[in-house]
Design a protein around this motif. Structure first.
Motif, short mmCIF file in Angstrom:
data_model
loop_
_atom_site.label_atom_id
_atom_site.label_comp_id
_atom_site.label_asym_id
_atom_site.label_seq_id
_atom_site.Cartn_x
_atom_site.Cartn_y
_atom_site.Cartn_z
N PHE A 61 1.13 -1.18 -0.32
CA PHE A 61 0.19 0.10 -0.11
C PHE A 61 1.05 1.47 -0.31
O PHE A 61 1.70 1.09 0.57
N CYS A 62 0.84 2.19 -0.67
CA CYS A 62 1.15 3.60 -0.66
C CYS A 62 0.52 4.62 -0.73
O CYS A 62 0.05 4.31 -2.48
N THR A 63 0.52 5.73 -0.30
CA THR A 63 -0.35 6.98 -0.37
C THR A 63 0.25 8.06 -1.79
O THR A 63 -0.02 9.04 -2.10
N LYS A 64 1.34 7.34 -2.28
CA LYS A 64 2.41 8.25 -3.14
C LYS A 64 2.56 7.97 -4.18
O LYS A 64 1.88 6.85 -4.96
N THR A 65 2.43 9.24 -5.62
CA THR A 65 2.44 8.93 -6.61
C THR A 65 3.37 8.97 -7.51
O THR A 65 2.98 9.07 -8.61
N CYS A 66 4.73 8.06 -6.57
CA CYS A 66 5.91 8.08 -7.79
C CYS A 66 5.71 7.50 -8.94
O CYS A 66 5.44 6.74 -9.52
N LEU A 67 6.18 8.67 -10.34
CA LEU A 67 5.85 8.27 -11.51
C LEU A 67 5.87 6.75 -12.27
O LEU A 67 5.43 5.92 -12.62
N TYR A 68 7.23 5.79 -11.76
CA TYR A 68 7.93 4.69 -12.36
C TYR A 68 7.96 4.09 -11.53
O TYR A 68 7.80 2.37 -12.13
N CYS A 69 6.96 3.73 -9.96
CA CYS A 69 6.64 3.07 -9.17
C CYS A 69 4.94 2.75 -10.16
O CYS A 69 4.34 2.97 -8.95
N GLY A 70 5.31 0.76 -9.19
CA GLY A 70 4.24 -0.43 -9.33
C GLY A 70 3.56 0.04 -9.07
O GLY A 70 2.66 -0.61 -8.86
N ILE A 71 3.63 0.29 -7.62
CA ILE A 71 2.55 0.26 -6.41
C ILE A 71 1.83 2.11 -5.94
O ILE A 71 2.15 1.96 -4.85
N ARG A 72 2.21 2.39 -6.39
CA ARG A 72 1.88 4.01 -6.78
C ARG A 72 0.21 4.29 -6.52
O ARG A 72 -0.45 3.22 -6.80
N ALA A 73 0.08 4.93 -5.68
CA ALA A 73 -0.92 4.88 -4.99
C ALA A 73 -2.03 5.06 -6.22
O ALA A 73 -3.03 4.19 -5.97
N GLY A 107 8.47 -1.10 2.34
CA GLY A 107 7.33 -1.36 2.11
C GLY A 107 6.90 0.37 1.46
O GLY A 107 7.57 1.34 1.59
N GLY A 108 5.70 0.27 1.01
CA GLY A 108 5.41 1.47 0.35
C GLY A 108 5.32 3.09 1.76
O GLY A 108 5.29 2.01 2.48
N GLU A 109 4.70 4.08 1.42
CA GLU A 109 4.32 4.31 2.56
C GLU A 109 2.43 4.04 3.30
O GLU A 109 1.48 5.20 2.26
N ASP A 110 2.53 3.88 3.60
CA ASP A 110 1.35 3.01 4.42
C ASP A 110 1.31 3.25 5.89
O ASP A 110 1.75 2.97 6.58
FE1 SF4 Z 1 7.16 6.16 -4.04
FE2 SF4 Z 1 8.64 4.77 -2.89
FE3 SF4 Z 1 5.52 4.53 -2.76
FE4 SF4 Z 1 6.87 3.50 -4.81
S1 SF4 Z 1 6.61 2.70 -2.78
S2 SF4 Z 1 5.34 5.39 -5.10
S3 SF4 Z 1 8.94 4.64 -5.17
S4 SF4 Z 1 7.07 6.12 -2.11
#
Ligand code: SF4
Ligand code: SAH
Length: 348
Positions: A61-73, A107-110
């Motif tokens: 789970f992640c609240t962030k939306t980093c464009l490159y990342c497959g687990i982005r929110a 992990g993601g920012e959960d």
């Molecule tokens: Fe960004 Fe890390 Fe979340 Fe991926 S897991 S969207 S890299 S903060």
């Protein structure tokens, strides 16, 4: 070229123009010379040892939306999971029985993983496995939160700066702040953690000048660990059609980092192993001295999909460890399962 590499070897520093010249003009011979210098430097600081750390991917789970990342929110295709405290402890136990002396919780920012939850978790891991180091890689937090986790026993924190070019950073990280990322790294150092920074290689629109900025940023920050790896597109992200970073540049940069920061802990990353099946062996020869085999429960491994094609096994962790140890030995190095702290670090 030889003069620049000799200067880097002798003084562990270079001017920005020299780094740019080096990266733009390396030919096969001078690259080999550079890699050999990085190899002798790692022999002086860490010998032929390669530290093994057990990686546990605790939540996607992640609240962030980093464009490159497959687990982005914003990726609605991601199949989300989070491990319970018991599952994390049991993964550590499994790792401990295999001989691991460092657990890396990533992990993601959960928001479910509150400070209270993490303090309890870290306290229990430290109680059960007092001789083991705990590394966290859970993104940006306040000074107070980082401090609580350090006081509970966490030893190290991995937070890549991703890119030292503020413009490129903001184009890839909507609603995030480059300044805050750097403040986090400084706070982590101030608190006393062994700190890991690092960057992605081959990001869209990234230039040689940007990579030189990354190297100088690291030289200036003096982190205890540096994690670098190629950007690899993931099919459910806005960067799905972009080109991946390459192994050749990654290996060159690993050797420059070893020379800039002779004592740094430098992993041969999974992303590198993903784009080049012998990339990690090449990395050890170029100065890398850490590897992080996966200890996550098997049913989660495919779901922690930051990028496409991630190498992961669904066989036993014992089998994976054996294979990795064999790889290390075949490359002429010695796998070791000690805590493997940075030689300049002591808990304050
Ligand atoms: Fe960004 Fe890390 Fe979340 Fe991926 S897991 S969207 S890299 S903060
Ligand atoms: N959420 C935390 C930790 C998990 S992400 C954080 O962001 O710090 C860990 C690292 O994975 C990130 O720092 C990033 O550099 C890397 N990563 C994410 N997506 C990637 C991709 N598509 N290709 C290569 N590395 C990627």
């Amino acid at each position: 070229m030889k003069t620049i590499i000799d200067k880097l070897y002798k003084y562990n520093c270079l001017e920005k123009e020299e780094i740019i010249y080096l990266l733009k003009n390396l030919d096969e011979n001078s690259r080999e010379y550079l890699i050999n210098k990085a190899y002798s430097t790692r022999l002086k600081s860490y010998g032929k040892t390669v530290f093994l750390r057990g990686l546990i991917e605790v939540t996607n789970f992640c609240t962030k939306t980093c464009l490159y990342c497959g687990i982005r929110a914003e990726n609605t295709n991601a199949d989300r999971y989070r491990l319970t405290k018991e599952e994390i402890i049991s993964s550590c136990e499994n790792g401990y029985n295999l001989g691991y002396k460092t657990f890396v919780l990533q992990g993601g920012e959960d928001p479910f993983f509150t400070d209270e939850f993490l303090v309890e978790l870290i306290t229990e891991i430290k109680y059960k496995f007092p001789e083991c180091a705990v590394t966290l890689s859970l993104g940006e937090k306040s000074y107070e939160s980082y401090k609580k986790l350090y006081d509970a026993g966490a030893d190290r924190y991995l937070l890549r700066h991703e890119t030292a070019n503020p413009k490129l950073y903001s184009s890839l990280h909507p609603k995030m702040s480059f300044e805050n990322r750097i403040t986090c790294l400084k706070n982590l150092k101030k608190i006393g953690y062994q700190v890991g920074a690092g960057f992605l290689i081959g990001l869209p629109n990234q230039t040689i000048e940007d990579l030189a900025m990354d190297l100088l940023f690291l030289k200036n920050l003096k982190p205890h660990m540096v994690g670098i790896g190629p950007f690899i597109p993931q099919k459910d992200t806005p960067l799905r059609n972009e080109k991946a970073g390459d192994s050749y540049t990654t290996i060159t940069l690993l050797s420059v980092i070893r020379l800039l920061l002779p004592d740094v802990l430098l992993p041969a990353t999974t992303a590198l192993g993903t784009i080049d099946s012998t990339g990690r062996e090449k990395a050890f020869k170029a100065g890398a001295n850490v590897i992080m085999p996966n200890l996550s429960p098997f049913e989660c491994r495919a779901k922690y999909s930051l990028y496409d094609g991630k190498v992961f096994t669904d066989n036993e962790s014992a089998e994976e460890k054996r294979k990795i140890e064999e790889k290390i030995k075949n490359a002429g190095f010695e796998p070791v399962m000690v805590r493997g702290d940075n030689i300049t670090w002591k808990r304050i």
